[in-house]
Motif scaffolding. Sequence first.
Motif, mmCIF file in Angstrom:
data_model
loop_
_atom_site.group_PDB
_atom_site.id
_atom_site.type_symbol
_atom_site.label_atom_id
_atom_site.label_comp_id
_atom_site.label_asym_id
_atom_site.label_seq_id
_atom_site.Cartn_x
_atom_site.Cartn_y
_atom_site.Cartn_z
ATOM 1 N N LEU A 60 0.845 -1.195 0.000
ATOM 2 C CA LEU A 60 0.000 0.000 0.000
ATOM 3 C C LEU A 60 0.879 1.244 0.000
ATOM 4 C CD1 LEU A 60 -2.589 -1.185 2.655
ATOM 5 C CD2 LEU A 60 -2.877 -1.130 0.177
ATOM 6 N N PRO A 61 0.649 2.171 -0.922
ATOM 7 C CA PRO A 61 1.529 3.348 -1.015
ATOM 8 C C PRO A 61 1.507 4.208 0.235
ATOM 9 C CG PRO A 61 -0.418 3.594 -2.418
ATOM 10 C CD PRO A 61 -0.412 2.183 -1.936
ATOM 11 N N GLU A 62 0.377 4.209 0.958
ATOM 12 C CA GLU A 62 0.275 5.076 2.129
ATOM 13 C C GLU A 62 1.140 4.591 3.301
ATOM 14 O OE1 GLU A 62 -2.170 3.405 0.797
ATOM 15 O OE2 GLU A 62 -3.742 4.751 0.056
ATOM 16 N N GLY A 64 3.142 1.297 3.163
ATOM 17 C CA GLY A 64 4.151 0.306 2.844
ATOM 18 C C GLY A 64 3.776 -1.100 3.269
ATOM 19 N N GLU A 65 2.570 -1.279 3.844
ATOM 20 C CA GLU A 65 2.141 -2.607 4.270
ATOM 21 C C GLU A 65 1.719 -3.445 3.065
ATOM 22 O OE1 GLU A 65 -0.159 -2.126 8.367
ATOM 23 O OE2 GLU A 65 -0.388 -0.346 7.092
ATOM 24 N N SER A 66 1.869 -4.742 3.199
ATOM 25 C CA SER A 66 1.539 -5.644 2.111
ATOM 26 C C SER A 66 0.032 -5.708 1.909
ATOM 27 C CB SER A 66 2.080 -7.043 2.404
ATOM 28 O OG SER A 66 1.558 -7.983 1.474
ATOM 29 N N ALA A 67 -0.409 -5.382 0.701
ATOM 30 C CA ALA A 67 -1.835 -5.494 0.379
ATOM 31 C C ALA A 67 -2.251 -6.964 0.344
ATOM 32 C CB ALA A 67 -2.118 -4.823 -0.962
ATOM 33 N N LEU A 68 -1.366 -7.823 -0.149
ATOM 34 C CA LEU A 68 -1.681 -9.251 -0.188
ATOM 35 C C LEU A 68 -1.873 -9.795 1.222
ATOM 36 C CD1 LEU A 68 -1.954 -11.960 -1.698
ATOM 37 C CD2 LEU A 68 0.540 -12.210 -1.464
ATOM 38 N N PHE A 69 -0.964 -9.466 2.121
ATOM 39 C CA PHE A 69 -1.097 -9.971 3.484
ATOM 40 C C PHE A 69 -2.326 -9.392 4.167
ATOM 41 C CE2 PHE A 69 -0.317 -9.800 8.065
ATOM 42 C CZ PHE A 69 -0.067 -11.145 8.320
ATOM 43 N N ALA A 70 -2.614 -8.133 3.912
ATOM 44 C CA ALA A 70 -3.795 -7.516 4.529
ATOM 45 C C ALA A 70 -5.052 -8.292 4.172
ATOM 46 C CB ALA A 70 -3.918 -6.064 4.079
ATOM 47 N N PHE A 71 -5.161 -8.714 2.925
ATOM 48 C CA PHE A 71 -6.320 -9.492 2.513
ATOM 49 C C PHE A 71 -6.302 -10.881 3.140
ATOM 50 C CE2 PHE A 71 -7.889 -12.705 -0.570
ATOM 51 C CZ PHE A 71 -9.247 -12.490 -0.368
ATOM 52 N N LEU A 72 -5.153 -11.543 3.094
ATOM 53 C CA LEU A 72 -5.070 -12.921 3.568
ATOM 54 C C LEU A 72 -5.197 -13.048 5.082
ATOM 55 C CD1 LEU A 72 -2.160 -14.241 1.313
ATOM 56 C CD2 LEU A 72 -4.604 -14.738 1.079
ATOM 57 N N GLU A 351 -2.518 -2.926 10.669
ATOM 58 C CA GLU A 351 -1.705 -2.755 11.871
ATOM 59 C C GLU A 351 -1.385 -1.284 12.103
ATOM 60 O OE1 GLU A 351 2.609 -4.307 13.660
ATOM 61 O OE2 GLU A 351 1.866 -5.053 11.730
ATOM 62 N N SER A 352 -1.254 -0.522 11.017
ATOM 63 C CA SER A 352 -0.950 0.897 11.118
ATOM 64 C C SER A 352 -2.148 1.725 11.558
ATOM 65 C CB SER A 352 -0.461 1.410 9.767
ATOM 66 O OG SER A 352 -1.490 1.270 8.789
ATOM 67 N N GLY A 353 -3.321 1.136 11.594
ATOM 68 C CA GLY A 353 -4.540 1.858 11.921
ATOM 69 C C GLY A 353 -5.312 2.338 10.716
ATOM 70 N N VAL A 354 -4.707 2.250 9.537
ATOM 71 C CA VAL A 354 -5.382 2.652 8.308
ATOM 72 C C VAL A 354 -6.498 1.655 7.998
ATOM 73 C CG1 VAL A 354 -5.099 2.916 5.803
ATOM 74 C CG2 VAL A 354 -3.367 3.816 7.370
ATOM 75 N N GLN A 355 -7.626 2.171 7.542
ATOM 76 C CA GLN A 355 -8.745 1.311 7.184
ATOM 77 C C GLN A 355 -8.848 1.188 5.666
ATOM 78 O OE1 GLN A 355 -12.202 2.930 9.251
ATOM 79 N NE2 GLN A 355 -11.905 1.420 10.884
ATOM 80 N N VAL A 356 -9.041 -0.037 5.204
ATOM 81 C CA VAL A 356 -9.161 -0.301 3.775
ATOM 82 C C VAL A 356 -10.351 -1.223 3.547
ATOM 83 C CG1 VAL A 356 -6.694 -0.022 3.305
ATOM 84 C CG2 VAL A 356 -7.583 -2.280 3.934
#
Length: 388
Positions: A60-62, A64-72, A351-356
Amino acid sequence: MHTDDAPDKPLLPLAGCRVIERSRTAAAAYAGRMLAALGATVIMLEPPEGSRLRRATPTLPETGESALFAFLAAGKRSLVCDASTTDGQNLLERELDGAHIFLDDTPVSELVAQGTDSDAIRRRYPNLVHVSILPFGAFGPKAHWVGEEVNVVHAGGEGFLLPNGLSATLFPNRAPLKIYGHFASFQGGCSAAMCALSAWWSVPRAGGQFVDISVQDAALSVGAFALQRLGDGSLEHRGTRSFRYGGVFEAQDGFVELLTLEDRQWRNLVALMDHPDWAADPALDDPLERSRRGDEINVHIAQWTKLHNVEMIVSRAQSLGVPAAKYRTPEEVLTGEHERSRQLFSQATLESGVQVDVLVAPFQFRCTPLQHPMNVPAVGEYAREIVQ
């Protein structure tokens, strides 16, 4: 003793099911994700540095967290467990003692040393459903082979067949390395989740079972038609594989897919195009003749679609009973009326608190909606919820 879901949490289909997941690959993680979406308590056992999927691209550009891991990982919990240590093995044993399903993609070469080979698990946990998810399975001549997505997608056949159609026409010089994303791994994860539930359903009668999932086999099953045609002596290839007529076409403002497998759909396609002269040829009433002249038909369809916008084509096609759909951007998918109506997406807190927004699951239940807020856990965050 473990503290699990809050008592006021909506009762989901797998409420009460406890799943332990050791995942290095997207296949095993996706299996856990499907079970978590259904309401199971899924606990990821991660190494001290965290799963390697946490560092997988895209990010994620905002944050740096993995978008793939966030979904999984959405909706799961995390515990640190180094199974090469005594403490880690003790923790693994404790967690498996209270588990119903164990998802594991640990390579075969490491299982005996960790005491997690199929025989050891069966002896210690006779009612546990133990699911191994490996590129080429846990038994057989390829069991020790290492395989990443690019290997299994080609070993499963789809790498030989894709890209084809318009993609190959528009980009003829691009090397066909693999399909974007984790096509084969997600197929393996689906197979693992469904087989795990089938085995768990039979535990009262049969006890625990060992389930051996080969990601290659799961990917291979997607190409059933190609295999059937291979048996008939026809070898399909990305350069020649296509529907005889129909497929993806370029419109004025995007791309649309049209498919006509039945005679009535062909007749309605002709009506959609306002009965052009070329389609009045009586020979085209024969589906075999249409198949033989598929390339010629597609030239006419492509010329027609370029004259119209996508929304007009799709709306008219659907009103006439012609299977048609627009190729939409990710933003359009997220905000689409169909997706909102089916509640396909829900918010996840990183983990960063950002909501997606993430896809809840590729399925939904009419009486028990699966949509609920989800968290992406930090490494080891579940440890503080455990009462020793």
